[in-house]
Design a protein around this motif. Sequence first.
Motif, mmCIF file in Angstrom:
data_model
loop_
_atom_site.group_PDB
_atom_site.id
_atom_site.type_symbol
_atom_site.label_atom_id
_atom_site.label_comp_id
_atom_site.label_asym_id
_atom_site.label_seq_id
_atom_site.Cartn_x
_atom_site.Cartn_y
_atom_site.Cartn_z
ATOM 1 N N SER A 1 0.816 -1.220 0.000
ATOM 2 C CA SER A 1 0.000 0.000 0.000
ATOM 3 C C SER A 1 0.847 1.265 0.000
ATOM 4 O O SER A 1 0.363 2.334 -0.381
ATOM 5 N N SER A 2 2.095 1.147 0.455
ATOM 6 C CA SER A 2 2.945 2.335 0.563
ATOM 7 C C SER A 2 3.666 2.672 -0.732
ATOM 8 O O SER A 2 4.050 3.815 -0.952
ATOM 9 N N TYR A 3 3.852 1.697 -1.597
ATOM 10 C CA TYR A 3 4.573 1.935 -2.853
ATOM 11 C C TYR A 3 3.756 1.419 -4.039
ATOM 12 O O TYR A 3 4.227 0.613 -4.836
ATOM 13 N N PRO A 4 2.507 1.925 -4.169
ATOM 14 C CA PRO A 4 1.594 1.335 -5.168
ATOM 15 C C PRO A 4 1.991 1.634 -6.610
ATOM 16 O O PRO A 4 1.431 1.021 -7.520
ATOM 17 N N ASP A 5 2.942 2.577 -6.809
ATOM 18 C CA ASP A 5 3.303 2.939 -8.179
ATOM 19 C C ASP A 5 4.446 2.102 -8.740
ATOM 20 O O ASP A 5 4.702 2.133 -9.948
ATOM 21 N N GLU A 6 5.135 1.365 -7.891
ATOM 22 C CA GLU A 6 6.187 0.496 -8.416
ATOM 23 C C GLU A 6 5.527 -0.555 -9.310
ATOM 24 O O GLU A 6 4.520 -1.158 -8.909
ATOM 25 N N PRO A 7 6.089 -0.772 -10.503
ATOM 26 C CA PRO A 7 5.407 -1.671 -11.460
ATOM 27 C C PRO A 7 4.956 -3.001 -10.854
ATOM 28 O O PRO A 7 3.819 -3.423 -11.075
ATOM 29 N N ALA A 8 5.819 -3.632 -10.065
ATOM 30 C CA ALA A 8 5.442 -4.947 -9.539
ATOM 31 C C ALA A 8 4.360 -4.863 -8.456
ATOM 32 O O ALA A 8 3.846 -5.890 -8.015
ATOM 33 N N GLN B 1 1.687 -2.513 -8.705
ATOM 34 C CA GLN B 1 0.492 -1.839 -9.226
ATOM 35 C C GLN B 1 -0.732 -2.744 -9.162
ATOM 36 O O GLN B 1 -1.808 -2.322 -8.724
ATOM 37 N N PHE C 1 -0.254 4.219 8.217
ATOM 38 C CA PHE C 1 0.334 4.735 6.978
ATOM 39 C C PHE C 1 1.176 5.978 7.253
ATOM 40 O O PHE C 1 0.843 6.806 8.101
ATOM 41 N N PRO D 1 2.701 9.473 5.364
ATOM 42 C CA PRO D 1 2.541 10.262 4.135
ATOM 43 C C PRO D 1 3.737 10.027 3.210
ATOM 44 O O PRO D 1 4.836 9.703 3.670
ATOM 45 N N ARG D 2 3.520 10.186 1.903
ATOM 46 C CA ARG D 2 4.555 9.868 0.923
ATOM 47 C C ARG D 2 5.899 10.514 1.250
ATOM 48 O O ARG D 2 6.935 9.880 1.110
ATOM 49 N N LEU E 1 7.886 8.493 3.838
ATOM 50 C CA LEU E 1 8.173 7.064 3.600
ATOM 51 C C LEU E 1 9.663 6.834 3.376
ATOM 52 O O LEU E 1 10.336 7.665 2.765
ATOM 53 N N MET F 1 11.526 -4.550 -8.829
ATOM 54 C CA MET F 1 10.102 -4.227 -8.965
ATOM 55 C C MET F 1 9.724 -3.726 -10.350
ATOM 56 O O MET F 1 8.572 -3.393 -10.582
#
Lengths: 324, 324, 324, 324
Positions: free
Chosen positions: C226-233, C235, C300, C302-303, C306, C317
């Motif tokens: 949930s903390s790194y949802p943009d990493e391709p692996a 998504q 959580f 905030p970005r 992190l 990833m």
Amino acid sequence: MLFIIVHQTFELWFKQIRWELEAVNRRLSSTVLADREIGKIVSGLQRIARIQLLMFEQIGVLETMTPLDFLDFRDRLVPASGSQSVQFRIIENRLGLRDRVTVGRQPYTAALSPEHQAMVARSEQEPSLFDHVERWLDRTPFLHVGEFDFWTAYREALHDLLGRERRTIDASGDLDDHARAELRARSEKIFSAFETLFGPEADQESMTAEKRRLSQKALLAALLISSYPDEPALQLPSRLLTALIDVDIGFATWRYRHALLAHRMIGGKIGTGRSDPSYLEAAIDQHRVFRDLSDLPTYFLPRHALPALPPDVLEQMRFRYGDD
Amino acid sequence: MLFIIVHQTFELWFKQIRWELEAVNRRLSSTVLADREIGKIVSGLQRIARIQLLMFEQIGVLETMTPLDFLDFRDRLVPASGSQSVQFRIIENRLGLRDRVTVGRQPYTAALSPEHQAMVARSEQEPSLFDHVERWLDRTPFLHVGEFDFWTAYREALHDLLGRERRTIDASGDLDDHARAELRARSEKIFSAFETLFGPEADQESMTAEKRRLSQKALLAALLISSYPDEPALQLPSRLLTALIDVDIGFATWRYRHALLAHRMIGGKIGTGRSDPSYLEAAIDQHRVFRDLSDLPTYFLPRHALPALPPDVLEQMRFRYGDD
Amino acid sequence: MLFIIVHQTFELWFKQIRWELEAVNRRLSSTVLADREIGKIVSGLQRIARIQLLMFEQIGVLETMTPLDFLDFRDRLVPASGSQSVQFRIIENRLGLRDRVTVGRQPYTAALSPEHQAMVARSEQEPSLFDHVERWLDRTPFLHVGEFDFWTAYREALHDLLGRERRTIDASGDLDDHARAELRARSEKIFSAFETLFGPEADQESMTAEKRRLSQKALLAALLISSYPDEPALQLPSRLLTALIDVDIGFATWRYRHALLAHRMIGGKIGTGRSDPSYLEAAIDQHRVFRDLSDLPTYFLPRHALPALPPDVLEQMRFRYGDD
Amino acid sequence: MLFIIVHQTFELWFKQIRWELEAVNRRLSSTVLADREIGKIVSGLQRIARIQLLMFEQIGVLETMTPLDFLDFRDRLVPASGSQSVQFRIIENRLGLRDRVTVGRQPYTAALSPEHQAMVARSEQEPSLFDHVERWLDRTPFLHVGEFDFWTAYREALHDLLGRERRTIDASGDLDDHARAELRARSEKIFSAFETLFGPEADQESMTAEKRRLSQKALLAALLISSYPDEPALQLPSRLLTALIDVDIGFATWRYRHALLAHRMIGGKIGTGRSDPSYLEAAIDQHRVFRDLSDLPTYFLPRHALPALPPDVLEQMRFRYGDD
């Protein structure tokens, strides 16, 4: 699996719609419509409209399939086309749909089995919702009450309003001559269209030229009901007219959504570079049963310009409990 | 009051859509699209589609007004037409809409103020979502990998499938000669349309004749992505294509719902006996930015007939974590 | 009629949900989840969530019945209660529902026939969606990569953020001593709760005290995804977690809507002056299978706060096509 | 951005709801409610219910944000809590909400600015929708008409029905003694509850014990209207009662959806292992203004068991146009 389930639920909802439609038709068919029935008729039509919203949502569920998913079982569906639901054809007939747009020269029931063709043919015979609604409007008791003649009163009010508008147009410094002429022409057009549709000289020929299906008297009754929706005796009738439009638009939207879905799943027409719009146009314009009711607002007067109903008419339109 | 509130909320949602659209365009504009961005692009487009659903519901809220209610304040709205939202024009341009259907000979911005016309003109200049998507598809690395050429492999598979279909048609005892000839003609048409669109000899002329906007390479890339949506590297790209179609259909449906609402509130066109279908047709067929993507399923092969991707292509399409 | 049709469509949708659920469970059950499967799993869960929205709409259709309409056939329904759908019980078990709130001391299957009881009992035996998700999270390869330990890095980052917050609180002139103490206590509470849940000393006892169902490792993996949802692996995995929450909330909302409907049709509980809230509370709080996932945002960051993922983790990833 | 837009649109819809609510209150406030007004009152309430459906959809749009997205700007929102809308507090008061569940010992307006507190305080002073509805029900002319006394007739019919039920229970071979005793106890409970609520000896004390807010006479009038919804003079009043329940349930569902959204974005309560249910319970059970109307079906009789209305009552309930 999804495709089959959605198909089955559609058929169940069609069944429910047929059931509601027959109940509405039955209630409307008595020569003297008891006022006790009208609330149930409105509720029935509103329920159909509610079910239509649900059916749109169901198409949304189908759209979670990709065209590739769809291809997996399309082969197994040929030659039966998914849109050829006998129940839907029957519903259309019970609503009063005529003059279907057909693809090729085939009758619209060509894709059905002989038994289903017979069922559909039978559903064309009995009076439809359109027929019942027209007769109910024809019977409206308020068009002539004593001295009051709705057509004369409305015609005068329309004449007055257009006269005032013309004077405003003539006096307006903001408009150039061209704009002024255009606005003037438009207002004349409305008045003459009104005369054509509703005037004493209205004959079936001009009605047909205008592609009207409802009788002149029924149209005039719809105009009266829509113009005085707050009078107690017209509160439910005006809701009934709105519900008819809702249901009619609902089926048009259903055809539109269905055509979009088909395009999305199957793709465009080969070699033409464009999807076939004939069905789509039809969906929107020709496959409307109560288009006369949707078209009617062209002739509406704003509340401030409406003719006042005389006291004896108002008296007939209200309850008289407690005052005996 | 309701009319004003709904209008204001529409403008707020247009604002949000513009914001999402610009974010998507910005992310798509980098020459090398980082895979990190694609998830956010898909989410942005899906959010636009979600907002569109909300906007349809808002039209439903407006429909709780009767045409008579609407007349009460229509006078005060003239001459500004409600549908002339500058934000909506800008959104259309940022999506990539061209060749608008216009009423009369007026430019589509005629009803806007000079400042708004300038804003809209500016929104035509920068690359649109269509442009960005086309470039992104053009860059797809999987059309040629080593020995593998997607076009050749797909063409062979299509050829094989149509051959098998033809043999089935010829062998079928259920079909008469006419039906057989028709089915055979259809399968030839698909193949020759495929050759025209995708073959090496495809020139801009035939693309234009087919009214295609996307480049041949971009179309081919879309075909590849849609055919292998489960390969890890194509899971998000295939969702992106679906979301583009959703958004495109969403705006078409928006125009359709808006036209129905207008008809319902204002009535039919005077003296013609029918509503003006020009805007409606346009809504459905010509005002589509990504119609090429909706049309594509014509050329889809069922999963069992798709050419297998060679191991080195599959290898490039997957993650390799944990195996170092 | 309406009641029966709605009931039948609900059963059809339950059937579809079961089908999707089993497909998701089957795909999740392979020891090494191929990345090719995850897109289909996400689509399956999203489709269930879409069907749930439809089911809410169906309750809306039922609500077009009045309680008086409902009374007309209620007698014929006794003693079978409408809510006792064997399919729904099976779905609950296949999701992983445990510890149902029951009315009286009866087992939750008391109202079912013996065959149905057996079917439900069987559905409790096999691993549920909850079990499969927990195992999948447990296997996440990114919690420890080379030198990188996610727990340590996250703990430090949380510690730093809370330290900064505390200094801001101390320096703030706007707060009185009481407010300052409260904010300070809250930040300590978050940190110590984090230590309890995720720290090396976390034992099953404290997990149970916290009423957690997911293992510590699975929770930590969910936090990472949930903390790194943009990493391709990540998504698709992050979309999977969102879809699980959607489905879980969907069933809670279903129970809530169903309870409201029942209250509306049957009325309040006699002689208590209030409706029985036990089922309602249960619906919202205890009948949640993936509540641990909904609760997770408490922890959580905030970005901007992190911990940055080290290059070798990021490398694992992402895709590496085109760069061979 | 999305959060702000959604917030602004919510405030716009709250504004519209307030406007509709004030219009309804104004129309209901005349001592003798003209029947001309009731259609507009029903339409106003139905429009509010329609807007509520839209607001639920808007929460769905917000849910396209992830908790991580939400964190990005949450810091900037403190200490103003998003749910503290002054307009919503005013709406609640104008509906007639009392005895709010509050968190801690703070008044429910503690989070508002002094001006807003004053506005909210003012909105508590004037008669609310609840007050107006109660007075309107109190005035119902049909409870006593000539010899007819609704309470006596209904009580007898209820007595007869319960007698028949008891005889069926006694004669049933399928039931064991325990089940028979339970069913018998239930039917006695309904009758005695009816006597308590509606009997001549009903005093305010027992009403309060039952947590009823509506007066005995108003409740009885609601029972009459709901039992004969097809009589022309009751068609709109029965729709009015349904619309009140719709609106009431709409706000309960709004609170429920809002609480779920908050949980989902912010996570569970720290260190308790569970979300705080106090607000949720309140949402469902205590924050209901017209719960007396939802509870009423407990006392409904099936149509076949209802006492027949005498001819002079039926005569007062119908229109008499055309028969002068």
